[in-house]
Design an enzyme around this catalytic site. Structure first.
Site, PDB file in Angstrom:
ATOM      1  N   GLY A  15      -5.900 -15.383  67.582  1.00 17.91           N
ATOM      2  CA  GLY A  15      -6.538 -14.122  67.911  1.00 17.91           C
ATOM      3  C   GLY A  15      -7.968 -14.124  67.410  1.00 17.91           C
ATOM      4  O   GLY A  15      -8.313 -14.885  66.503  1.00 17.91           O
ATOM      5  N   GLY A  18     -13.421  -8.682  65.513  1.00 10.05           N
ATOM      6  CA  GLY A  18     -14.823  -8.389  65.341  1.00 10.05           C
ATOM      7  C   GLY A  18     -15.548  -9.354  64.417  1.00 10.05           C
ATOM      8  O   GLY A  18     -16.707  -9.684  64.639  1.00 10.05           O
ATOM      9  N   ASP A 189      -5.863   0.448  59.182  1.00  9.70           N
ATOM     10  CA  ASP A 189      -5.998  -0.138  60.527  1.00  9.70           C
ATOM     11  C   ASP A 189      -4.630  -0.462  61.120  1.00  9.70           C
ATOM     12  O   ASP A 189      -4.452  -1.512  61.735  1.00  9.70           O
ATOM     13  CB  ASP A 189      -6.881  -1.393  60.430  1.00  9.70           C
ATOM     14  CG  ASP A 189      -7.530  -1.756  61.761  1.00  9.70           C
ATOM     15  OD1 ASP A 189      -7.512  -0.925  62.689  1.00  9.70           O
ATOM     16  OD2 ASP A 189      -8.040  -2.889  61.875  1.00  9.70           O
TER      17      ASP A 189
HETATM   18  P1  ATP Z   1     -10.970  -8.335  61.422  1.00 13.75           P
HETATM   19  O1  ATP Z   1      -9.964  -7.772  60.487  1.00 13.75           O
HETATM   20  O2  ATP Z   1     -12.006  -9.142  60.740  1.00 13.75           O
HETATM   21  O3  ATP Z   1     -11.502  -7.298  62.352  1.00 13.75           O
HETATM   22  P2  ATP Z   1      -8.985  -9.211  63.300  1.00 13.75           P
HETATM   23  O4  ATP Z   1      -8.638  -7.809  63.509  1.00 13.75           O
HETATM   24  O5  ATP Z   1      -9.297 -10.008  64.502  1.00 13.75           O
HETATM   25  O6  ATP Z   1     -10.199  -9.383  62.348  1.00 13.75           O
HETATM   26  P3  ATP Z   1      -6.289  -9.941  62.534  1.00 13.75           P
HETATM   27  O7  ATP Z   1      -5.793  -8.695  63.118  1.00 13.75           O
HETATM   28  O8  ATP Z   1      -5.872 -10.309  61.171  1.00 13.75           O
HETATM   29  O9  ATP Z   1      -7.862 -10.006  62.510  1.00 13.75           O
HETATM   30  O10 ATP Z   1      -5.874 -11.124  63.501  1.00 13.75           O
HETATM   31  C1  ATP Z   1      -6.203 -11.103  64.877  1.00 13.75           C
HETATM   32  C2  ATP Z   1      -4.992 -11.481  65.716  1.00 13.75           C
HETATM   33  O11 ATP Z   1      -4.522 -12.789  65.345  1.00 13.75           O
HETATM   34  C3  ATP Z   1      -3.785 -10.569  65.526  1.00 13.75           C
HETATM   35  O12 ATP Z   1      -3.848  -9.417  66.324  1.00 13.75           O
HETATM   36  C4  ATP Z   1      -2.658 -11.496  65.910  1.00 13.75           C
HETATM   37  O13 ATP Z   1      -2.571 -11.587  67.320  1.00 13.75           O
HETATM   38  C5  ATP Z   1      -3.120 -12.841  65.381  1.00 13.75           C
HETATM   39  N1  ATP Z   1      -2.612 -13.080  64.005  1.00 13.75           N
HETATM   40  C6  ATP Z   1      -3.176 -12.633  62.854  1.00 13.75           C
HETATM   41  N2  ATP Z   1      -2.482 -13.008  61.769  1.00 13.75           N
HETATM   42  C7  ATP Z   1      -1.438 -13.719  62.227  1.00 13.75           C
HETATM   43  C8  ATP Z   1      -0.327 -14.389  61.585  1.00 13.75           C
HETATM   44  N3  ATP Z   1      -0.185 -14.381  60.250  1.00 13.75           N
HETATM   45  N4  ATP Z   1       0.575 -15.025  62.370  1.00 13.75           N
HETATM   46  C9  ATP Z   1       0.444 -15.003  63.712  1.00 13.75           C
HETATM   47  N5  ATP Z   1      -0.566 -14.399  64.377  1.00 13.75           N
HETATM   48  C10 ATP Z   1      -1.509 -13.766  63.650  1.00 13.75           C
HETATM   49 MG    MG Z   2      -6.616  -6.957  63.838  1.00  8.97          MG
HETATM   50 MG    MG Z   3      -9.033  -6.202  61.871  1.00 15.87          MG
END
Ligand code: ATP
Ligand code: MG
Ligand code: MG
Length: 334
Positions: A15, A18, A189
């Site tokens: 994924g 931002g 969030d």
């Molecule tokens: P930020 O918090 O910097 O805005 P973000 O929102 O993109 O970044 P995450 O929500 O942690 O970060 O991760 C983005 C996506 O990656 C998640 O919506 C999910 O689809 C996938 N993902 C995150 N962590 C995991 C995990 N531990 N195992 C599997 N998929 C994950």
């Molecule tokens: Mg996220």
């Molecule tokens: Mg996030």
């Protein structure tokens, strides 16, 4: 040399958000698969790691380790990251098409580092090495890989889910949230794409990118919400930048519980229904079909945070309802 490319074999991008991306990578020594989140280290990023390192619970994504390193995201010199980058650009095109306004990065995203690098470097004091063009100090966060995917995808593929399934997921999320609050933290969030399923099929709350403490909610870290769409799940007080506490998570949890119970087939329908729900306007059949759930969700979505029950109170309420249900008094569906 890079610890990431030395210790891990990059498998895919899970994924992109931002401020970074999450990769699926296999550890070269233990052979296990992990999720490694890579975020630009701008001082705020370690908030996420500190929270994760504090939390140890079956409903929270498990944290393993963290380190920072220079990463060249732009040129091919840092080979692993450049392959990550090209995958992300593909992903970004897909993400920005989905149009449900919930979270997706746009083409103007911060991942477009070639454009935003100079701007961000002006805004945040960076270390000497990262002031070179295209180089960033990045924080690498090694976590449990949740192979069951996100709740967002689960909802899409599980149309016609039952009340009991919805309740089971809600209870697990609630348990995790109660634990987070008991540690003096606010997630801020909660939304289906930040809720994951572990290999055991159990709920794991993830993405602590906006976490803060209950006593001193930080307005500064709100910057990580920029470039995101309509915050459908975000409490009104957080959305308008007002004062808020841990009850902001209760609002989001109420929104998610509703979505678990109510099938919505298109993205536009979902936005319409959830937008109305934010101001307590439920679909007309909802309270007939879900009597006690309606009562609970309605309380959780109270405009005033003080009127929302806390996680402990919700758990107690569920327990009472389940007991009554067993003796056939409440919960009768019409
Ligand atoms: P930020 O918090 O910097 O805005 P973000 O929102 O993109 O970044 P995450 O929500 O942690 O970060 O991760 C983005 C996506 O990656 C998640 O919506 C999910 O689809 C996938 N993902 C995150 N962590 C995991 C995990 N531990 N195992 C599997 N998929 C994950
Ligand atoms: Mg996220
Ligand atoms: Mg996030």
């Amino acid at each position: 040399s890079s610890r990431f490319s030395k210790d891990f074999t990059f498998l895919s991008v899970l994924g992109a958000g931002g401020f970074g991306c999450v990769t699926k990578a296999q550890h070269n020594v233990d052979g296990k698969t992990y999720a490694v989140k890579i975020v630009k280290d701008m001082g705020e990023a370690n908030r996420e790691v500190k929270a994760l390192a504090t939390l140890e619970h079956s409903s929270i994504v498990r944290y393993y380790s963290t380190w920072s390193e220079d990463a060249n995201w732009v040129d091919g010199s840092y080979s692993t990251e450049s392959s990550v980058l090209s995958k992300i650009s593909e992903d970004l095109d897909n993400y920005s098409d989905q149009g449900d306004g919930s979270t997706h990065v746009t083409n103007q995203s911060d991942l477009d580092l070639s454009e935003t690098a100079s701007e961000d470097q002006a805004n945040h004091s960076m270390t000497d090495s990262s002031s070179r063009n295209g180089d960033w100090l990045c924080l690498f966060i090694q976590m449990e890989f949740c192979e069951g995917g996100t709740l967002k995808d689960w909802i899409i593929t599980n149309n016609g889910r039952s009340k009991d399934e919805a309740l089971g997921i809600f209870q697990q999320m609630l348990c995790g949230v109660e634990y987070i609050h008991s540690k003096g933290l606010i997630h801020r969030d909660l939304k289906p794409e930040n809720i994951l399923f572990g290999s055991d099929g159990m709920v794991k709350i993830g993405d602590f990118g906006l976490v803060t403490t209950i006593t001193t909610p930080s307005a500064a870290s709100m910057y990580r919400t920029v470039n995101k769409g309509t915050p459908l799940y975000m409490s009104p007080e957080q959305k308008t930048g007002g004062k808020y506490d841990e009850k902001t998570d209760i609002f989001s949890l109420g929104m998610i519980y509703f979505e678990l119970l109510w099938d919505m087939s298109t993205v536009s329908e979902k936005i319409k229904v959830l937008e109305s729900l934010r101001t307590q306007r439920f679909p007309c059949n909802f309270c007939k079909k879900f009597f006690f759930e309606h009562k609970l969700i309605s309380k959780m979505l109270s405009e005033s945070p003080a009127n929302r029950p806390n996680a402990k109170e919700i758990a107690a309420f569920l327990k009472r309802c389940l007991l009554q249900n067993q003796t056939g008094q409440l919960l009768k569906t019409v």
